[in-house]
Design a protein around this motif. Structure first.
Motif, PDB file in Angstrom:
ATOM      1  N   VAL A   1      -8.984  35.047  -9.225  1.00 39.48           N
ATOM      2  CA  VAL A   1      -9.412  34.032 -10.189  1.00 39.48           C
ATOM      3  C   VAL A   1      -8.971  34.506 -11.575  1.00 39.48           C
ATOM      4  O   VAL A   1      -9.478  35.511 -12.082  1.00 39.48           O
ATOM      5  CB  VAL A   1     -10.934  33.812 -10.149  1.00 39.48           C
TER       6      VAL A   1
ATOM      7  N   TYR B   1     -21.465  26.849  -8.844  1.00 36.08           N
ATOM      8  CA  TYR B   1     -21.284  27.957  -7.914  1.00 36.08           C
ATOM      9  C   TYR B   1     -22.557  28.302  -7.124  1.00 36.08           C
ATOM     10  O   TYR B   1     -22.548  29.243  -6.337  1.00 36.08           O
ATOM     11  CB  TYR B   1     -20.814  29.204  -8.668  1.00 36.08           C
TER      12      TYR B   1
ATOM     13  N   GLU C   1     -18.694  31.492 -16.476  1.00 35.25           N
ATOM     14  CA  GLU C   1     -19.652  30.577 -15.857  1.00 35.25           C
ATOM     15  C   GLU C   1     -20.388  31.250 -14.703  1.00 35.25           C
ATOM     16  O   GLU C   1     -21.606  31.083 -14.546  1.00 35.25           O
ATOM     17  CB  GLU C   1     -18.942  29.314 -15.350  1.00 35.25           C
TER      18      GLU C   1
ATOM     19  N   LYS D   1     -14.087  30.580 -15.885  1.00 38.87           N
ATOM     20  CA  LYS D   1     -14.746  30.550 -14.577  1.00 38.87           C
ATOM     21  C   LYS D   1     -15.572  31.815 -14.363  1.00 38.87           C
ATOM     22  O   LYS D   1     -16.677  31.767 -13.817  1.00 38.87           O
ATOM     23  CB  LYS D   1     -13.706  30.378 -13.480  1.00 38.87           C
TER      24      LYS D   1
ATOM     25  N   ASP E   1      -8.919  32.564 -14.507  1.00 38.40           N
ATOM     26  CA  ASP E   1      -9.478  31.804 -15.618  1.00 38.40           C
ATOM     27  C   ASP E   1     -10.739  32.505 -16.136  1.00 38.40           C
ATOM     28  O   ASP E   1     -11.757  32.563 -15.434  1.00 38.40           O
ATOM     29  CB  ASP E   1      -9.813  30.388 -15.140  1.00 38.40           C
TER      30      ASP E   1
ATOM     31  N   ASP F   1     -10.453  30.085  -7.311  1.00 38.59           N
ATOM     32  CA  ASP F   1     -11.747  29.797  -7.944  1.00 38.59           C
ATOM     33  C   ASP F   1     -12.838  30.513  -7.166  1.00 38.59           C
ATOM     34  O   ASP F   1     -12.673  30.861  -5.985  1.00 38.59           O
ATOM     35  CB  ASP F   1     -12.014  28.285  -7.949  1.00 38.59           C
TER      36      ASP F   1
END
Length: 287
Positions: free
Chosen positions: A192, A121, A200, A197, A194, A222
């Motif tokens: 998003v 990212y 992270e 994610k 998840d 994402d």
């Protein structure tokens, strides 16, 4: 018309035609460096124009003060305009000299030798200024090891941390050890789902530094990659301006503001790119 003027006119046409594309900017830099070595008064006159076009406002003003005919009304008017820019901007907004493909490749190889981890990212944290380099090296507060590269953007934790190495950020150890984060988990786009994610992004990704509250864009389910700090000129050079403006987040007035934005100015744009479809998005705030 002198040969210097003819060359400048041609280079300016290419600059305008390509919206300040990297090849046209490199050509202007080469011409600037050639003129700077030339003592011909006609070359110095054109050098003022080149400085002005590249936004070296302070240099343009100082050179015009040295060579300008103060009995000429047009020269005096231009001198006054450049003085305002020089006093308020200096050379701060000058266009940087684009690197050649070979220079980019050499820089990429050099950074690979430094062992910088990959951040999905935030793919170029040295380019964006998230990491700084130290010839002497510093000691990472988290792992206690010497590192030539250290983090220099916001880290939200109770403790005041001076230095974090890239490895401790990438592994998540810095966030775990200090119960910290690199991005506010409320200052994010929705969409998003998840949790990995999110983890992270806020715990294992270098953040960026905004004027106000940093905000992270998302697209296609994402989080996006942060590419850096831009204004309208940089967006045009990347061919991304219209892509950025095709965003339901912004109304017509805000889109006009983006069109007039200046990198490093009172209104700053932060560029993101979708990892799935490649669309460019920005966040913006004011100082």
């Amino acid at each position: 018309m002198t040969e210097y003027q003819k060359t400048y006119i041609e280079l300016k046409k290419q600059f305008s035609k390509t919206d300040g594309g990297p090849d046209s900017v490199r050509a202007l830099y080469a011409f600037k460096e050639e003129l700077e070595q030339n003592e011909d008064p006609q070359a110095k006159e054109v050098l003022v124009d080149v400085y002005d076009l590249l936004a070296f406002k302070k240099d343009a003003y100082e050179l015009l003060c040295q060579i300008g005919d103060r009995s000429d009304k047009k020269t005096l008017k231009r001198m006054g305009t450049l003085k305002d820019y020089a006093e308020n901007w200096g050379n701060h907004y000058a266009l940087p000299k684009p690197k050649t493909p070979e220079e980019k490749r050499e820089e990429k190889e050099r950074r690979a030798r430094l062992g910088l981890p990959a951040f999905r990212y935030h793919p170029d944290p040295l380019d964006t200024g998230a990491f700084e380099e130290s010839e002497e090296g510093v000691i990472c507060d988290c792992c206690g090891k010497a590192t030539p590269i250290f983090y220099s953007n916001p880290f939200f934790s109770v403790e005041d941390i001076a230095y974090l190495c890239p490895a401790c950020i990438a592994s998540g150890e810095a966030a775990r050890k200090y119960d910290g984060s690199f991005q506010d988990d409320y200052s994010l786009d929705d969409g998003v789902n998840d949790p990995e994610k999110l983890d992270e992004l806020i715990h294992r990704t270098p953040g960026y530094s905004g004027w106000q509250q940093e905000y992270w864009r998302a697209h296609c389910g994402d989080y996006c990659a942060f590419l850096g700090y831009v204004g309208a000129r940089e967006l045009r050079a990347l061919g991304a301006l219209e892509d950025v403006l095709d965003d339901p987040m912004w109304d017509d007035e805000q889109k006009e503001t983006i069109r007039e934005s200046v990198n490093g100015g009172h209104l700053q744009c932060y560029l993101f790119q979708c990892l799935q479809c490649g669309k460019h998005l920005v966040w913006m705030d004011m100082d």
